[in-house]
Motif scaffolding. Structure first.
Motif, PDB file in Angstrom:
ATOM      1  N   ILE A 455       0.946  -1.093  -0.038  1.00  0.00           N
ATOM      2  CA  ILE A 455       0.010  -0.082  -0.028  1.00  0.00           C
ATOM      3  C   ILE A 455       0.914   1.303   0.078  1.00  0.00           C
ATOM      4  CG2 ILE A 455      -1.565   1.281   1.281  1.00  0.00           C
ATOM      5  CD1 ILE A 455      -2.739  -1.538   2.402  1.00  0.00           C
ATOM      6  N   VAL A 456       1.839   1.126   0.732  1.00  0.00           N
ATOM      7  CA  VAL A 456       2.940   2.538   0.935  1.00  0.00           C
ATOM      8  C   VAL A 456       3.424   2.599  -0.608  1.00  0.00           C
ATOM      9  CG1 VAL A 456       5.124   3.292   1.938  1.00  0.00           C
ATOM     10  CG2 VAL A 456       3.320   2.265   3.396  1.00  0.00           C
ATOM     11  N   SER A 457       3.881   1.400  -1.194  1.00  0.00           N
ATOM     12  CA  SER A 457       4.360   1.612  -2.481  1.00  0.00           C
ATOM     13  C   SER A 457       3.447   2.287  -3.557  1.00  0.00           C
ATOM     14  CB  SER A 457       4.928   0.261  -2.783  1.00  0.00           C
ATOM     15  OG  SER A 457       6.155  -0.081  -2.053  1.00  0.00           O
ATOM     16  N   LEU A 458       2.474   1.689  -3.680  1.00  0.00           N
ATOM     17  CA  LEU A 458       1.474   2.209  -4.607  1.00  0.00           C
ATOM     18  C   LEU A 458       1.231   3.809  -4.191  1.00  0.00           C
ATOM     19  CD1 LEU A 458      -1.334  -0.694  -4.489  1.00  0.00           C
ATOM     20  CD2 LEU A 458       0.372  -0.119  -6.246  1.00  0.00           C
ATOM     21  N   VAL A 459       0.963   4.318  -2.947  1.00  0.00           N
ATOM     22  CA  VAL A 459       0.649   5.639  -2.835  1.00  0.00           C
ATOM     23  C   VAL A 459       1.643   6.565  -3.050  1.00  0.00           C
ATOM     24  CG1 VAL A 459      -1.177   5.289  -1.128  1.00  0.00           C
ATOM     25  CG2 VAL A 459       1.151   5.625  -0.357  1.00  0.00           C
ATOM     26  N   ALA A 460       3.098   5.885  -2.712  1.00  0.00           N
ATOM     27  CA  ALA A 460       4.167   6.728  -3.236  1.00  0.00           C
ATOM     28  C   ALA A 460       4.380   6.894  -4.709  1.00  0.00           C
ATOM     29  CB  ALA A 460       5.327   6.040  -2.480  1.00  0.00           C
ATOM     30  N   ALA A 461       4.139   5.755  -5.157  1.00  0.00           N
ATOM     31  CA  ALA A 461       4.267   5.776  -6.972  1.00  0.00           C
ATOM     32  C   ALA A 461       3.268   6.740  -7.347  1.00  0.00           C
ATOM     33  CB  ALA A 461       3.883   4.443  -7.445  1.00  0.00           C
ATOM     34  N   CYS A 462       1.897   6.956  -6.837  1.00  0.00           N
ATOM     35  CA  CYS A 462       0.937   8.096  -7.325  1.00  0.00           C
ATOM     36  C   CYS A 462       1.373   9.422  -7.046  1.00  0.00           C
ATOM     37  CB  CYS A 462      -0.299   7.650  -6.709  1.00  0.00           C
ATOM     38  SG  CYS A 462      -1.021   6.000  -7.188  1.00  0.00           S
ATOM     39  N   GLY A 463       2.076   9.440  -5.787  1.00  0.00           N
ATOM     40  CA  GLY A 463       2.624  11.032  -5.468  1.00  0.00           C
ATOM     41  C   GLY A 463       3.815  11.273  -6.603  1.00  0.00           C
ATOM     42  N   SER A 464       4.736  10.232  -6.948  1.00  0.00           N
ATOM     43  CA  SER A 464       5.752  10.693  -7.915  1.00  0.00           C
ATOM     44  C   SER A 464       5.293  10.919  -8.949  1.00  0.00           C
ATOM     45  CB  SER A 464       6.800   9.421  -7.946  1.00  0.00           C
ATOM     46  OG  SER A 464       7.292   9.473  -6.414  1.00  0.00           O
ATOM     47  N   VAL A 465       4.285  10.043  -9.580  1.00  0.00           N
ATOM     48  CA  VAL A 465       3.722  10.111 -11.009  1.00  0.00           C
ATOM     49  C   VAL A 465       3.145  11.568 -11.238  1.00  0.00           C
ATOM     50  CG1 VAL A 465       1.990   9.471 -12.669  1.00  0.00           C
ATOM     51  CG2 VAL A 465       3.594   7.776 -11.566  1.00  0.00           C
ATOM     52  N   GLN A 466       2.459  12.022 -10.132  1.00  0.00           N
ATOM     53  CA  GLN A 466       1.766  13.338 -10.133  1.00  0.00           C
ATOM     54  C   GLN A 466       2.729  14.494 -10.236  1.00  0.00           C
ATOM     55  OE1 GLN A 466       1.563  16.027  -7.954  1.00  0.00           O
ATOM     56  NE2 GLN A 466       0.080  16.899  -8.854  1.00  0.00           N
ATOM     57  N   GLY A 467       4.145  14.150  -9.498  1.00  0.00           N
ATOM     58  CA  GLY A 467       4.993  15.082  -9.495  1.00  0.00           C
ATOM     59  C   GLY A 467       5.818  15.373 -10.848  1.00  0.00           C
ATOM     60  N   LEU A 468       5.829  14.185 -11.530  1.00  0.00           N
ATOM     61  CA  LEU A 468       6.488  14.118 -12.713  1.00  0.00           C
ATOM     62  C   LEU A 468       5.625  14.852 -13.724  1.00  0.00           C
ATOM     63  CD1 LEU A 468       8.093  10.381 -12.875  1.00  0.00           C
ATOM     64  CD2 LEU A 468       9.256  12.812 -13.233  1.00  0.00           C
ATOM     65  N   ILE A 469       4.396  14.557 -13.636  1.00  0.00           N
ATOM     66  CA  ILE A 469       3.377  15.368 -14.731  1.00  0.00           C
ATOM     67  C   ILE A 469       3.567  16.612 -14.556  1.00  0.00           C
ATOM     68  CG2 ILE A 469       0.790  15.615 -15.161  1.00  0.00           C
ATOM     69  CD1 ILE A 469       0.598  12.564 -14.556  1.00  0.00           C
ATOM     70  N   HIS A 470       3.371  17.201 -13.320  1.00  0.00           N
ATOM     71  CA  HIS A 470       3.445  18.767 -12.992  1.00  0.00           C
ATOM     72  C   HIS A 470       4.564  19.268 -13.463  1.00  0.00           C
ATOM     73  CE1 HIS A 470       2.525  22.282 -10.740  1.00  0.00           C
ATOM     74  NE2 HIS A 470       3.831  22.364 -10.243  1.00  0.00           N
ATOM     75  N   SER A 471       5.862  18.532 -13.419  1.00  0.00           N
ATOM     76  CA  SER A 471       7.001  19.155 -13.742  1.00  0.00           C
ATOM     77  C   SER A 471       7.127  19.109 -15.215  1.00  0.00           C
ATOM     78  CB  SER A 471       8.549  18.030 -13.013  1.00  0.00           C
ATOM     79  OG  SER A 471       8.291  18.207 -11.807  1.00  0.00           O
ATOM     80  N   LEU A 472       6.710  18.125 -15.929  1.00  0.00           N
ATOM     81  CA  LEU A 472       6.715  18.205 -17.296  1.00  0.00           C
ATOM     82  C   LEU A 472       5.844  19.221 -18.070  1.00  0.00           C
ATOM     83  CD1 LEU A 472       6.591  14.529 -17.985  1.00  0.00           C
ATOM     84  CD2 LEU A 472       8.277  15.759 -18.592  1.00  0.00           C
ATOM     85  N   GLN A 473       4.955  20.007 -17.475  1.00  0.00           N
ATOM     86  CA  GLN A 473       4.012  20.728 -17.810  1.00  0.00           C
ATOM     87  C   GLN A 473       4.526  22.132 -18.373  1.00  0.00           C
ATOM     88  OE1 GLN A 473       1.243  21.784 -14.876  1.00  0.00           O
ATOM     89  NE2 GLN A 473       0.070  20.068 -14.993  1.00  0.00           N
ATOM     90  N   ASP A 474       5.798  22.520 -17.718  1.00  0.00           N
ATOM     91  CA  ASP A 474       6.357  23.876 -18.321  1.00  0.00           C
ATOM     92  C   ASP A 474       7.945  23.596 -18.562  1.00  0.00           C
ATOM     93  OD1 ASP A 474       4.015  25.315 -18.188  1.00  0.00           O
ATOM     94  OD2 ASP A 474       4.812  25.570 -16.005  1.00  0.00           O
ATOM     95  N   TYR A 475       8.192  22.154 -18.979  1.00  0.00           N
ATOM     96  CA  TYR A 475       9.674  21.732 -19.076  1.00  0.00           C
ATOM     97  C   TYR A 475      10.145  21.738 -20.531  1.00  0.00           C
ATOM     98  CZ  TYR A 475      13.805  19.143 -19.473  1.00  0.00           C
ATOM     99  OH  TYR A 475      15.142  18.585 -19.463  1.00  0.00           O
TER     100      TYR A 475
END
Length: 481
Positions: A455-475
């Protein structure tokens, strides 16, 4: 199958014997599996572990604690260290099969205890993680190389100066270094590199620790809280959730080394028993890293508060003394040059073994030469090894150039690999090896541990994917940062 040794064409098995040891060696020069006697010790194994564990993950711990706060932050750090230590001890017992046969790689141990399907899943998880780590280390090294130049620029022109630096250029330099080091034939030949890298990791962690203490002593103290960044002040409610998840992934990444544990254990001498030495090395490695992590994370958070940078040596929370910041970043570069090899060598060995088995009569794949290099002596050389390893380094560098997001990338790697490699497979192999009865007390709590970590791994993966998507928007790739 044939190979060329010093200009002669000889069978591959005979060539390997000559390359590894030379003819005429006594039988005592070989281990029980016919390979040249392993020479690894508690010191070298501990160095490999510290090199693998104290990596770029330590640089993001102040940021991770800023997301979690004074209560959850240190608690999560301690829990992850205990889980890593416990599961690594279970994994160390799986190096040999019940019949005493050695397992040279993680996936071999899984095949022995859990079967072929599990072994393939393990190999997929392990090698995806190893590739991800090499990309992450390329990103981190480039950032630290750039930080040295930026630090000197800020010192000359002031803290508000526009001091840009090309990570692309730095990644290219790092890749060139790794192309050379990647020609080292195997894990057994890089023990000295791991010792140097381990010293460097302790050095830059200590520098970051000292700078944090100095910043705290300066005052006024940064704003901190029991629950970390404050909703409505520092972040929005949704950002708080995503950042908390990502922080879990960063901490999981900071402790990741199970994916190379069996490979490290395979370097150890036969006596005393490898599992006993590996457990001691694991205790030393995890205890050392947890001490540094607690100090760096806690003091880094105390120094920077809720505005802690993602990388506390390259995010320029520290500007002065600039020469000490430079030394810290140089130590990071030297450490990650060695750590890259610790994680890349299992990939190299896997691909080369698979290729030899797949094309046993292909001279390009199987031929080895012995080249005498001044100061180094006789060294095995393979054109296939040189070309494919160089291509691997180039590809990882290009991917790092396209996605140079430090925190998001580290969090994703940690999240994806933590549960399967650190928890699930060691637990399942231990249950089979110890013949633990289904639904017994031990079986139940081991399963609960595995499910919670999933469960911890799944929620951590979700957080990191969201962070990557956010970083890619203006990159924009390959830009000057």
């Amino acid at each position: 199958m044939a190979s060329e040794v010093q200009g002669k064409s000889v069978p591959m098995e005979e060539a390997s014997f000559e390359i590894a040891s030379g003819r005429g060696r006594a039988r005592d020069d070989f281990d029980d599996d016919g390979r040249v006697k392993r020479t690894g010790t508690l010191v070298t194994a501990s160095a490999h572990i510290i090199t693998a564990v104290i990596g770029s993950g330590v640089l993001s711990l102040a940021w991770a604690l800023a997301q979690l706060g004074w209560i959850a932050g240190p608690t999560v750090l301690l829990i992850f260290s205990l889980i890593t230590w416990f599961c690594s001890s279970l994994l160390a017992d799986c190096y040999r099969s019940p019949q005493g046969k050695r397992n040279y790689r993680y996936k071999d141990a899984v095949r022995t205890h859990l079967g072929g399907v599990s072994s393939k899943l393990c190999a997929l998880a392990q090698y995806v993680n190893l590739v991800g780590v090499t990309i992450g280390y390329t990103i981190t090294t480039a950032i630290s190389m750039g930080a040295v130049k930026r630090s000197n620029c800020f010192h000359r022109n002031g803290h508000d100066a526009a001091c840009g630096e090309s990570n692309t250029t730095n990644m290219t330099i790092f890749a060139c270094i790794q192309i050379v080091l990647s020609q080292i034939p195997n894990f057994h030949k890089i023990w000295w590199l791991s010792i140097v890298a381990a010293i460097m990791s302790v050095a830059y962690s200590s520098i970051g620790l000292g700078l944090s203490i100095a910043k705290i002593a300066e005052g006024p103290h940064a704003r901190t809280s029991l629950t970390g960044v404050t909703v409505g002040v520092d972040v929005s409610g949704s950002e708080k959730v995503w950042r908390t998840f990502q922080a879990l992934g960063d901490i999981a990444f900071a402790y990741a080394y199970s994916n190379v544990l069996i490979e490290i254990q395979d370097t150890l001498r036969s006596s005393p028993p490898e599992n006993q030495v590996m457990k001691k090395a694991t205790t030393i490695g995890v205890l050392t890293t947890t001490t540094f992590y607690m100090l760096c994370g806690v003091l880094g958070y105390a120094a920077f508060g809720n505005t802690a940078p993602g990388n506390f040596l390259t995010g320029f929370g520290f500007y002065d003394p600039f020469w000490l910041v430079d030394i810290g970043n140089i130590c990071i570069v030297v450490h990650l040059i060695g750590a890259f090899q610790v994680f890349a060598q299992p990939i190299f060995q896997f691909i080369e073994t698979w290729s030899r088995n797949r094309w046993p009569d292909n001279r390009f794949v199987t031929t080895e030469h012995v080249i005498n290099i001044p100061l180094l002596g006789d060294c095995p050389f393979s054109l296939f090894r040189m070309i494919w390893r160089s291509l691997f380094v180039i590809i990882t560098a290009v991917v790092a150039m396209i996605f140079p997001f430090f925190n998001d990338f580290l969090g994703l790697i940690g999240a994806v690999s933590f549960w399967p490699l650190t928890v699930y497979f060691p637990v399942e192999m231990y249950i089979v090896q110890a013949k633990i009865r289904r639904f017994s007390a031990t079986w139940t709590w081991l399963k609960i541990l595995s499910i919670v970590c999933l469960i911890v791994s799944l929620v951590a993966a979700c957080g990191s994917v969201q962070g990557l998507i956010h970083s890619l928007q203006d990159y924009k790739p390959f830009k000057i940062s």
